[in-house]
Design a protein around this motif. Structure first.
Motif, PDB file in Angstrom:
ATOM      1  N   PRO A   1      19.390 -18.144  -4.269  1.00  0.00           N
ATOM      2  CA  PRO A   1      18.562 -19.326  -4.565  1.00  0.00           C
ATOM      3  C   PRO A   1      17.158 -19.152  -3.988  1.00  0.00           C
ATOM      4  O   PRO A   1      16.977 -18.534  -2.932  1.00  0.00           O
ATOM      5  N   SER A   2      16.191 -19.695  -4.691  1.00  0.00           N
ATOM      6  CA  SER A   2      14.808 -19.645  -4.205  1.00  0.00           C
ATOM      7  C   SER A   2      14.686 -20.465  -2.931  1.00  0.00           C
ATOM      8  O   SER A   2      15.447 -21.396  -2.692  1.00  0.00           O
TER       9      SER A   2
ATOM     10  N   ILE B   1      11.147 -16.238  -4.770  1.00  0.00           N
ATOM     11  CA  ILE B   1      12.285 -15.604  -5.442  1.00  0.00           C
ATOM     12  C   ILE B   1      12.898 -14.589  -4.493  1.00  0.00           C
ATOM     13  O   ILE B   1      12.192 -13.803  -3.863  1.00  0.00           O
TER      14      ILE B   1
ATOM     15  N   ASN C   1      12.817 -18.536 -11.306  1.00  0.00           N
ATOM     16  CA  ASN C   1      13.844 -18.310 -10.290  1.00  0.00           C
ATOM     17  C   ASN C   1      14.323 -16.864 -10.386  1.00  0.00           C
ATOM     18  O   ASN C   1      13.920 -16.120 -11.286  1.00  0.00           O
ATOM     19  N   SER C   2      15.184 -16.465  -9.478  1.00  0.00           N
ATOM     20  CA  SER C   2      15.596 -15.066  -9.420  1.00  0.00           C
ATOM     21  C   SER C   2      16.385 -14.646 -10.657  1.00  0.00           C
ATOM     22  O   SER C   2      16.266 -13.501 -11.111  1.00  0.00           O
TER      23      SER C   2
END
Length: 175
Positions: free
Chosen positions: A119-120, A126, A37-38
């Motif tokens: 959020p993805s 990402i 995730n980011s």
């Protein structure tokens, strides 16, 4: 009093702990580092910017721009070229070039280097916003990384630079 302080009496020196190889492995195993995730990607890029390029202070990180990094390839494999600016201090899934390239692409390869993670998407893409991460948030990155990885010790953003120096020293690079 000053004389006693000069002798080290009555003081406790606070210093940042370096991240050991075992702690670094733990951060990967716990998913603190990676590309899931980011936030995990940003933590990965932040830590390795500290470890590989000796960045430490929040201002050094806050002032980074995407154009200070180039990813290339030569006979030895992929590499990252970091173009530093004047400041006070100047294998597979874990390939920093791959993580940095993914990060730069998610940023559109332009503008501020640390931006607010989003959020993805449903497909797992990402994403980051355009708003830069603030100094107070950057100031807590290493502490958050250590907490998420259940590391024991005193970890601050300076831990990344200390890890860089410790790694160079243990590999025999002259002071």
């Amino acid at each position: 009093m000053k004389h006693l302080l000069d002798q080290g009496l009555g003081t406790k020196t606070k210093q940042a702990d370096p991240v050991s190889n075992e702690d670094e492995e733990k951060l990967w195993e716990k998913g603190v580092f990676g590309m899931k995730n980011s936030k995990s990607l940003q933590y990965t890029v932040f830590f390795y910017a500290c470890k590989l390029f000796g960045l430490r202070g929040r201002d050094e990180h806050r002032n980074l721009q995407c154009n200070q990094f180039e990813i290339g390839e030569d006979d030895g494999g992929r590499f990252i070229r970091f173009i530093g600016r004047g400041s006070k201090t100047y294998h597979g899934q874990r390939c920093m070039a791959t993580h940095l390239e993914t990060y730069l692409n998610a940023l559109g390869n332009d503008g501020d280097f640390y931006r607010r993670p989003l959020p993805s998407t449903q497909s797992g893409t990402i994403r980051y916003g355009y708003q830069p991460v603030g100094i107070n948030t950057l100031n807590k990155f290493m502490k958050e990384i250590a907490e998420k990885g259940s590391l024991q010790g005193s970890f601050t953003n300076h831990s990344g630079k200390r890890t860089c120096a410790t790694t160079m020293y243990t590999t025999g690079i002259d002071e």
